[in-house]
Design a protein around this motif. Structure first.
Motif, PDB file in Angstrom:
ATOM      1  N   GLU A  50       0.889  -1.082   0.178  1.00 35.82           N
ATOM      2  CA  GLU A  50      -0.041  -0.095  -0.058  1.00 35.82           C
ATOM      3  C   GLU A  50       0.992   1.399  -0.007  1.00 35.82           C
ATOM      4  O   GLU A  50       1.881   1.300   0.707  1.00 35.82           O
ATOM      5  N   ALA A  51       0.548   2.327  -0.840  1.00 33.22           N
ATOM      6  CA  ALA A  51       1.083   3.564  -0.726  1.00 33.22           C
ATOM      7  C   ALA A  51       2.671   3.353  -0.755  1.00 33.22           C
ATOM      8  O   ALA A  51       3.354   4.027  -0.113  1.00 33.22           O
ATOM      9  N   GLY A  52       3.161   2.472  -1.904  1.00 35.83           N
ATOM     10  CA  GLY A  52       4.538   2.329  -1.906  1.00 35.83           C
ATOM     11  C   GLY A  52       5.481   1.559  -0.884  1.00 35.83           C
ATOM     12  O   GLY A  52       6.533   1.426  -0.886  1.00 35.83           O
ATOM     13  N   GLY A  53       4.661   0.963  -0.221  1.00 36.56           N
ATOM     14  CA  GLY A  53       5.195   0.283   0.942  1.00 36.56           C
ATOM     15  C   GLY A  53       4.744  -1.165   1.368  1.00 36.56           C
ATOM     16  O   GLY A  53       3.377  -1.376   0.920  1.00 36.56           O
ATOM     17  N   ARG A  54       5.192  -1.763   2.104  1.00 34.27           N
ATOM     18  CA  ARG A  54       4.629  -3.175   2.280  1.00 34.27           C
ATOM     19  C   ARG A  54       4.456  -3.240   3.734  1.00 34.27           C
ATOM     20  O   ARG A  54       5.198  -2.791   4.745  1.00 34.27           O
ATOM     21  N   TYR A  55       3.198  -3.622   4.257  1.00 33.74           N
ATOM     22  CA  TYR A  55       2.614  -3.747   5.476  1.00 33.74           C
ATOM     23  C   TYR A  55       2.289  -5.043   5.895  1.00 33.74           C
ATOM     24  O   TYR A  55       1.624  -5.829   5.341  1.00 33.74           O
ATOM     25  N   LEU A  56       2.782  -5.716   6.967  1.00 32.44           N
ATOM     26  CA  LEU A  56       2.221  -6.905   7.822  1.00 32.44           C
ATOM     27  C   LEU A  56       1.461  -6.476   8.794  1.00 32.44           C
ATOM     28  O   LEU A  56       1.715  -5.670   9.715  1.00 32.44           O
ATOM     29  N   ARG A  57       0.281  -7.213   8.691  1.00 33.32           N
ATOM     30  CA  ARG A  57      -0.871  -6.788   9.641  1.00 33.32           C
ATOM     31  C   ARG A  57      -1.313  -8.007  10.251  1.00 33.32           C
ATOM     32  O   ARG A  57      -1.528  -9.250   9.837  1.00 33.32           O
ATOM     33  N   VAL A  58      -1.348  -8.007  11.771  1.00 36.81           N
ATOM     34  CA  VAL A  58      -1.769  -9.099  12.482  1.00 36.81           C
ATOM     35  C   VAL A  58      -3.050  -8.666  13.192  1.00 36.81           C
ATOM     36  O   VAL A  58      -2.932  -7.750  13.891  1.00 36.81           O
ATOM     37  N   TYR A  59      -4.162  -9.202  12.920  1.00 37.93           N
ATOM     38  CA  TYR A  59      -5.296  -8.762  13.443  1.00 37.93           C
ATOM     39  C   TYR A  59      -5.889  -9.877  14.572  1.00 37.93           C
ATOM     40  O   TYR A  59      -5.558 -10.924  14.581  1.00 37.93           O
ATOM     41  N   ILE A  60      -6.146  -9.130  15.646  1.00 39.20           N
ATOM     42  CA  ILE A  60      -6.278 -10.062  17.027  1.00 39.20           C
ATOM     43  C   ILE A  60      -7.835  -9.698  17.494  1.00 39.20           C
ATOM     44  O   ILE A  60      -8.307  -8.859  16.949  1.00 39.20           O
ATOM     45  N   ASP A  61      -8.256 -10.830  18.379  1.00 39.16           N
ATOM     46  CA  ASP A  61      -9.752 -10.578  18.809  1.00 39.16           C
ATOM     47  C   ASP A  61      -9.667 -11.194  20.175  1.00 39.16           C
ATOM     48  O   ASP A  61      -8.664 -12.155  20.625  1.00 39.16           O
ATOM     49  N   LYS A  62     -10.727 -10.664  20.963  1.00 34.49           N
ATOM     50  CA  LYS A  62     -10.772 -11.447  22.285  1.00 34.49           C
ATOM     51  C   LYS A  62     -12.384 -11.408  22.598  1.00 34.49           C
ATOM     52  O   LYS A  62     -12.955 -10.576  22.099  1.00 34.49           O
ATOM     53  N   PRO A  63     -12.833 -12.121  23.486  1.00 37.93           N
ATOM     54  CA  PRO A  63     -14.238 -12.263  23.597  1.00 37.93           C
ATOM     55  C   PRO A  63     -14.840 -11.028  24.031  1.00 37.93           C
ATOM     56  O   PRO A  63     -16.005 -10.777  23.751  1.00 37.93           O
ATOM     57  N   ASP A  64     -14.141 -10.114  24.865  1.00 43.77           N
ATOM     58  CA  ASP A  64     -14.713  -8.794  25.350  1.00 43.77           C
ATOM     59  C   ASP A  64     -14.151  -7.716  24.601  1.00 43.77           C
ATOM     60  O   ASP A  64     -14.503  -6.627  24.854  1.00 43.77           O
ATOM     61  N   GLY A  65     -13.600  -8.118  23.453  1.00 49.31           N
ATOM     62  CA  GLY A  65     -13.377  -6.889  22.568  1.00 49.31           C
ATOM     63  C   GLY A  65     -11.647  -6.528  22.924  1.00 49.31           C
ATOM     64  O   GLY A  65     -11.354  -6.724  23.764  1.00 49.31           O
ATOM     65  N   VAL A  66     -11.099  -5.961  21.923  1.00 48.63           N
ATOM     66  CA  VAL A  66      -9.654  -5.470  21.795  1.00 48.63           C
ATOM     67  C   VAL A  66      -9.636  -3.949  22.096  1.00 48.63           C
ATOM     68  O   VAL A  66     -10.255  -3.348  21.679  1.00 48.63           O
ATOM     69  N   THR A  67      -8.608  -3.952  23.065  1.00 49.62           N
ATOM     70  CA  THR A  67      -8.407  -2.298  23.318  1.00 49.62           C
ATOM     71  C   THR A  67      -7.102  -1.967  22.830  1.00 49.62           C
ATOM     72  O   THR A  67      -6.388  -2.892  22.411  1.00 49.62           O
ATOM     73  N   ILE A  68      -6.797  -0.792  22.673  1.00 50.70           N
ATOM     74  CA  ILE A  68      -5.494  -0.223  22.322  1.00 50.70           C
ATOM     75  C   ILE A  68      -4.442  -0.914  23.230  1.00 50.70           C
ATOM     76  O   ILE A  68      -3.331  -1.165  22.508  1.00 50.70           O
ATOM     77  N   GLU A  69      -4.643  -1.271  24.304  1.00 50.02           N
ATOM     78  CA  GLU A  69      -3.547  -1.484  25.070  1.00 50.02           C
ATOM     79  C   GLU A  69      -3.206  -2.956  25.018  1.00 50.02           C
ATOM     80  O   GLU A  69      -1.974  -3.729  25.076  1.00 50.02           O
ATOM     81  N   ASP A  70      -4.298  -3.846  24.479  1.00 48.13           N
ATOM     82  CA  ASP A  70      -4.203  -5.199  24.071  1.00 48.13           C
ATOM     83  C   ASP A  70      -3.268  -5.028  22.607  1.00 48.13           C
ATOM     84  O   ASP A  70      -2.267  -6.056  22.546  1.00 48.13           O
ATOM     85  N   CYS A  71      -3.560  -3.997  21.817  1.00 46.63           N
ATOM     86  CA  CYS A  71      -2.857  -4.065  20.538  1.00 46.63           C
ATOM     87  C   CYS A  71      -1.416  -3.904  20.844  1.00 46.63           C
ATOM     88  O   CYS A  71      -0.340  -4.461  20.454  1.00 46.63           O
ATOM     89  N   GLU A  72      -1.084  -2.924  21.527  1.00 44.77           N
ATOM     90  CA  GLU A  72       0.331  -2.699  22.219  1.00 44.77           C
ATOM     91  C   GLU A  72       0.996  -3.681  22.864  1.00 44.77           C
ATOM     92  O   GLU A  72       2.189  -4.121  22.676  1.00 44.77           O
ATOM     93  N   ALA A  73       0.271  -4.349  23.721  1.00 46.79           N
ATOM     94  CA  ALA A  73       0.958  -5.620  24.457  1.00 46.79           C
ATOM     95  C   ALA A  73       1.190  -6.653  23.180  1.00 46.79           C
ATOM     96  O   ALA A  73       2.486  -7.185  23.202  1.00 46.79           O
ATOM     97  N   MET A  74       0.459  -7.047  22.518  1.00 45.88           N
ATOM     98  CA  MET A  74       0.591  -8.033  21.330  1.00 45.88           C
ATOM     99  C   MET A  74       1.600  -7.532  20.564  1.00 45.88           C
ATOM    100  O   MET A  74       2.756  -8.550  20.179  1.00 45.88           O
ATOM    101  N   SER A  75       1.891  -6.363  20.106  1.00 44.25           N
ATOM    102  CA  SER A  75       2.747  -5.677  19.237  1.00 44.25           C
ATOM    103  C   SER A  75       4.167  -6.010  19.952  1.00 44.25           C
ATOM    104  O   SER A  75       4.927  -6.521  19.259  1.00 44.25           O
TER     105      SER A  75
END
Length: 67
Positions: free
Chosen positions: A31-56
């Protein structure tokens, strides 16, 4: 899935389980001249930004080893 996304999924699944998450999808796109790796996560109660940060942070080292 490609070999790369399969390898990422194999590395990310146990890390996600430790974080109380599951992997929803993995994509490697150009995308936009670059390559991006995305890992999508989920949790039963929903994902917060803190969950994304911890996973990253948690998958950073295993991904560096894969590189």
């Amino acid at each position: 899935m490609s070999k790369l996304t399969d390898a990422v999924l194999a590395l990310a699944e146990p890390v996600a389980a430790q974080q109380g998450c599951e992997i929803w999808d993995v994509e490697y796109v150009k995308e936009a001249g670059g390559r991006y790796l995305r890992v999508y996560i989920d949790k039963p109660d929903g994902v917060t930004i803190e969950d994304c940060e911890a996973m990253s942070r948690a998958i950073n080292s295993p991904f560096d080893e894969l590189d």
